[in-house]
Design a protein around this motif. Sequence first.
Motif, PDB file in Angstrom:
ATOM      1  N   MET A   1       0.659  -0.915   0.112  1.00 50.40           N
ATOM      2  CA  MET A   1       0.314  -0.115  -0.486  1.00 50.40           C
ATOM      3  C   MET A   1       0.874   1.669  -0.289  1.00 50.40           C
ATOM      4  N   SER A   2       0.134   1.950  -0.871  1.00 47.52           N
ATOM      5  CA  SER A   2       1.270   3.532  -0.339  1.00 47.52           C
ATOM      6  C   SER A   2       1.546   4.220   0.584  1.00 47.52           C
ATOM      7  N   LEU A   3       2.128   5.871   0.303  1.00 48.20           N
ATOM      8  CA  LEU A   3       1.691   6.375   1.667  1.00 48.20           C
ATOM      9  C   LEU A   3       0.016   7.246   1.321  1.00 48.20           C
ATOM     10  N   HIS A   4      -0.220   7.581   0.085  1.00 50.19           N
ATOM     11  CA  HIS A   4      -1.395   7.905  -0.609  1.00 50.19           C
ATOM     12  C   HIS A   4      -2.671   7.147  -0.443  1.00 50.19           C
ATOM     13  N   GLU A   5      -2.373   5.887  -0.371  1.00 52.06           N
ATOM     14  CA  GLU A   5      -3.677   4.817  -0.019  1.00 52.06           C
ATOM     15  C   GLU A   5      -3.905   5.098   1.281  1.00 52.06           C
ATOM     16  N   ASP A   6      -2.911   4.538   1.946  1.00 51.18           N
ATOM     17  CA  ASP A   6      -2.761   5.188   3.554  1.00 51.18           C
ATOM     18  C   ASP A   6      -3.488   5.829   4.208  1.00 51.18           C
ATOM     19  N   ALA A   7      -2.857   7.132   3.035  1.00 53.12           N
ATOM     20  CA  ALA A   7      -3.856   9.000   4.124  1.00 53.12           C
ATOM     21  C   ALA A   7      -5.228   8.524   3.705  1.00 53.12           C
ATOM     22  N   VAL A   8      -5.391   7.794   2.397  1.00 55.25           N
ATOM     23  CA  VAL A   8      -7.469   8.156   1.960  1.00 55.25           C
ATOM     24  C   VAL A   8      -7.838   6.790   2.819  1.00 55.25           C
ATOM     25  N   LEU A   9      -7.438   5.874   3.420  1.00 56.16           N
ATOM     26  CA  LEU A   9      -7.966   4.646   4.548  1.00 56.16           C
ATOM     27  C   LEU A   9      -8.362   5.418   5.631  1.00 56.16           C
ATOM     28  N   GLY A  34      -0.048  14.241  -3.990  1.00 59.92           N
ATOM     29  CA  GLY A  34      -0.569  15.683  -2.741  1.00 59.92           C
ATOM     30  C   GLY A  34       0.182  15.175  -1.508  1.00 59.92           C
ATOM     31  N   MET A  35       0.755  13.898  -1.974  1.00 65.53           N
ATOM     32  CA  MET A  35       1.394  13.433  -0.490  1.00 65.53           C
ATOM     33  C   MET A  35       2.981  14.023  -0.097  1.00 65.53           C
ATOM     34  N   ARG A  36       3.077  14.548  -1.837  1.00 67.79           N
ATOM     35  CA  ARG A  36       4.878  15.154  -1.872  1.00 67.79           C
ATOM     36  C   ARG A  36       4.479  16.778  -1.788  1.00 67.79           C
ATOM     37  N   LYS A  37       6.094  17.052  -1.201  1.00 65.70           N
ATOM     38  CA  LYS A  37       5.803  18.833  -1.207  1.00 65.70           C
ATOM     39  C   LYS A  37       5.586  19.146  -2.508  1.00 65.70           C
ATOM     40  N   ALA A  38       6.400  18.417  -3.628  1.00 63.62           N
ATOM     41  CA  ALA A  38       6.309  19.062  -4.630  1.00 63.62           C
ATOM     42  C   ALA A  38       5.091  19.447  -4.737  1.00 63.62           C
ATOM     43  N   THR A  79      10.177   7.466   2.319  1.00 70.47           N
ATOM     44  CA  THR A  79      10.392   6.134   3.136  1.00 70.47           C
ATOM     45  C   THR A  79       9.529   6.481   3.730  1.00 70.47           C
ATOM     46  N   ASP A  80       8.433   7.330   4.152  1.00 72.45           N
ATOM     47  CA  ASP A  80       7.635   7.024   4.756  1.00 72.45           C
ATOM     48  C   ASP A  80       5.812   5.920   4.510  1.00 72.45           C
ATOM     49  N   ALA A  81       5.644   4.652   5.203  1.00 71.49           N
ATOM     50  CA  ALA A  81       4.536   4.081   4.730  1.00 71.49           C
ATOM     51  C   ALA A  81       3.403   4.469   4.662  1.00 71.49           C
ATOM     52  N   LEU A  83       0.778   7.719   7.572  1.00 74.81           N
ATOM     53  CA  LEU A  83       0.829   8.871   7.831  1.00 74.81           C
ATOM     54  C   LEU A  83       1.211   8.896   9.006  1.00 74.81           C
ATOM     55  N   ALA A  84       0.687   7.560  10.154  1.00 70.21           N
ATOM     56  CA  ALA A  84       0.889   7.995  11.217  1.00 70.21           C
ATOM     57  C   ALA A  84       2.403   7.603  11.471  1.00 70.21           C
ATOM     58  N   GLY A  85       3.441   6.532  10.849  1.00 74.35           N
ATOM     59  CA  GLY A  85       4.845   6.712  10.730  1.00 74.35           C
ATOM     60  C   GLY A  85       5.534   7.759  10.512  1.00 74.35           C
ATOM     61  N   ALA A  86       4.902   8.889   9.861  1.00 76.19           N
ATOM     62  CA  ALA A  86       5.343  10.364   9.903  1.00 76.19           C
ATOM     63  C   ALA A  86       4.773  11.180  10.702  1.00 76.19           C
ATOM     64  N   ALA A  87       3.621  10.755  11.311  1.00 72.59           N
ATOM     65  CA  ALA A  87       4.069  11.575  12.473  1.00 72.59           C
ATOM     66  C   ALA A  87       4.590  11.170  13.229  1.00 72.59           C
ATOM     67  N   LEU A  88       4.808  10.480  13.914  1.00 71.94           N
ATOM     68  CA  LEU A  88       6.131   9.745  15.122  1.00 71.94           C
ATOM     69  C   LEU A  88       7.476   9.822  14.371  1.00 71.94           C
ATOM     70  N   ARG A  89       7.899   9.379  12.832  1.00 72.51           N
ATOM     71  CA  ARG A  89       8.832  10.336  12.643  1.00 72.51           C
ATOM     72  C   ARG A  89       9.230  11.253  12.809  1.00 72.51           C
ATOM     73  N   GLU A  90       8.663  12.032  12.625  1.00 73.72           N
ATOM     74  CA  GLU A  90       8.747  13.916  12.896  1.00 73.72           C
ATOM     75  C   GLU A  90       9.008  14.217  14.123  1.00 73.72           C
ATOM     76  N   GLY A  91       7.966  13.911  14.832  1.00 75.54           N
ATOM     77  CA  GLY A  91       8.013  14.160  16.613  1.00 75.54           C
ATOM     78  C   GLY A  91       9.654  13.593  17.554  1.00 75.54           C
ATOM     79  N   THR A  92      10.131  11.882  16.485  1.00 73.98           N
ATOM     80  CA  THR A  92      10.782  12.048  17.607  1.00 73.98           C
ATOM     81  C   THR A  92      11.963  12.802  16.584  1.00 73.98           C
ATOM     82  N   GLU A  93      12.347  13.080  15.545  1.00 72.60           N
ATOM     83  CA  GLU A  93      13.598  13.786  14.855  1.00 72.60           C
ATOM     84  C   GLU A  93      13.314  15.163  15.617  1.00 72.60           C
ATOM     85  N   GLU A  94      12.154  15.642  16.013  1.00 73.12           N
ATOM     86  CA  GLU A  94      12.195  17.383  15.551  1.00 73.12           C
ATOM     87  C   GLU A  94      11.884  17.513  18.120  1.00 73.12           C
ATOM     88  N   SER A  95      11.935  15.799  18.626  1.00 74.98           N
ATOM     89  CA  SER A  95      11.764  16.633  19.773  1.00 74.98           C
ATOM     90  C   SER A  95      12.689  15.667  20.418  1.00 74.98           C
TER      91      SER A  95
END
Length: 171
Positions: A1-9, A34-38, A79-81, A83-95
């Motif tokens: 499943m792509s990140l885009h598909e995960d976000a929709v779900l 729509g998941m990418r900064k570009a 590399t994010d599979a 949305l939850a993983g992206a949020a956890l990665r960002e939280g860990t990196e920035e905190s």
Amino acid sequence: MSLHEDAVLVLKGYEGQEELRQTYLDHLSAHPDGMRKACGDGHLTASALVIDPGQGRVLLTLHKKLRMWLQTGGHCEPTDATLAGAALREGTEESGVPGLTLLPGGPVRLDRHLTPCAWHYDVQYAALAPAGAVEAISDESLDLRWFAYDEVAGVADGSVVRLLEATRARL
């Protein structure tokens, strides 16, 4: 499943903020990138409010570019599979706090806002800090600080206050 598909779900399963939730789904339907900064028309981002319920406090970052006290978060990476993983990665990196865990139940809130790069369709989670958590500032922040719940409204904007309120209601 792509990140885009995960976000929709994730968004289809999110209860609340119906009109805004549909705006996110419409955006993803119209923008395969729509998941990418570009994606210049806007993109989904993932954030995590780092919270320590035992001490009644939240960790906010003074964003380097925006110069505002905000929750941790940012752009999804290739590399994010999930949305939850992206949020956890960002939280860990920035905190700098190891051992964060997301509050069960999926996203806490949605918040769409215009930034210097584009519209951000932010999917907001809450991350529970382990007991005795000690923060470590990252290159993306000017400062990183714990605030008591009742101090947040005095330093952060309404979106952070609403995220804290929704998180506390879920706790």
